[in-house]
Design an enzyme around this catalytic site. Structure first.
Site, mmCIF file in Angstrom:
data_model
loop_
_atom_site.group_PDB
_atom_site.id
_atom_site.type_symbol
_atom_site.label_atom_id
_atom_site.label_comp_id
_atom_site.label_asym_id
_atom_site.label_seq_id
_atom_site.Cartn_x
_atom_site.Cartn_y
_atom_site.Cartn_z
ATOM 1 N N ASP A 18 0.702 -1.109 0.150
ATOM 2 C CA ASP A 18 -0.014 -0.040 0.036
ATOM 3 C C ASP A 18 0.973 1.387 0.021
ATOM 4 O O ASP A 18 1.778 1.144 0.364
ATOM 5 C CB ASP A 18 -0.879 0.015 1.347
ATOM 6 C CG ASP A 18 -1.944 1.025 1.134
ATOM 7 O OD1 ASP A 18 -3.008 0.894 0.235
ATOM 8 O OD2 ASP A 18 -2.128 2.254 1.784
ATOM 9 N N GLN A 19 0.409 2.408 -0.526
ATOM 10 C CA GLN A 19 1.199 3.695 -0.501
ATOM 11 C C GLN A 19 0.271 4.799 -0.042
ATOM 12 O O GLN A 19 -0.960 4.904 -0.427
ATOM 13 C CB GLN A 19 1.716 3.852 -2.046
ATOM 14 C CG GLN A 19 2.646 4.847 -2.333
ATOM 15 C CD GLN A 19 2.976 4.760 -3.659
ATOM 16 O OE1 GLN A 19 2.282 4.918 -4.643
ATOM 17 N NE2 GLN A 19 4.346 4.645 -3.847
#
Length: 202
Positions: free
Chosen positions: A79-80
């Protein structure tokens, strides 16, 4: 040809083509199995505000969700988060929101926090968070409109309304960080973990 030596195929808990390409280019064939979770609801429910903590929380949640359906498999979740100071950004809902995000980011430096987590049999066995600093050049309304016209619907697929591997590169004048981190998969620490676990051929 794959360097993967696990007993069962490697699983990527993501529908991101960029992440899958990074793994495949590194010689790791994988199966893509996107996690069926509501990221925004999980973000709200977690109460987390630090961008690196939130990215890690969601990466772990994705890996664990898919791991529950893939016994014995190593599942990579990622995830970012994008943070401009204390403000967190999500993927824009459409062109208007993309325009607003670019106006806010133009001429300023924001942080991309990229988290990865590896789960096996519903247990997280590895996690890591990396950060890249992205300095966007000053942009006029005309610049932003021209970019949005060219980029089209792709602006709604990435937080910050850009993909650095595509037209988004034109928005920046300086980048400090690992290329893999920017694309959403800190690959070097992930490969180091797999090597230490004797899961790679080299």
């Amino acid at each position: 040809m794959t360097l993967w030596r696990g007993e069962v195929p490697l699983v990527l808990a993501s529908q991101s083509r960029a992440r899958r390409t990074l793994l495949e280019n590194a010689g790791l064939a994988c199966v893509a199995e996107p996690a069926d979770i509501d990221e925004r609801a999980m973000q709200t429910e977690s109460g987390l505000v630090a961008p690196y903590e939130l990215a890690l929380h969601l990466a772990k949640a994705k890996a664990l969700a898919v791991s529950a359906t893939k016994p014995g498999a190593h599942v990579v979740g990622a995830d970012q988060t994008l943070a401009l100071g204390d403000r967190l950004f999500n993927k824009p809902a459409g062109r208007d929101e993309a325009h607003r995000q670019l106006l806010a980011l133009a001429g300023r430096t924001h942080a991309l926090h990229s988290a990865i987590a590896v789960a096996r049999d519903s247990e997280v066995v590895f996690s890591h968070v990396a950060v890249a600093w992205m300095s966007m050049r000053p942009l006029s309304e005309t610049d932003i409109s021209a970019y949005l016209d060219e980029a089209g619907a792709a602006v709604a697929t990435s937080v910050g309304a850009y993909q650095l591997e595509g037209l988004g590169v034109h928005l920046f004048d300086r980048i400090d960080g690992d290329h893999f981190t920017i694309l959403g998969l800190p690959l070097l620490p992930l490969l180091a973990f797999f090597r230490d676990a004797q899961l790679l051929a080299m």
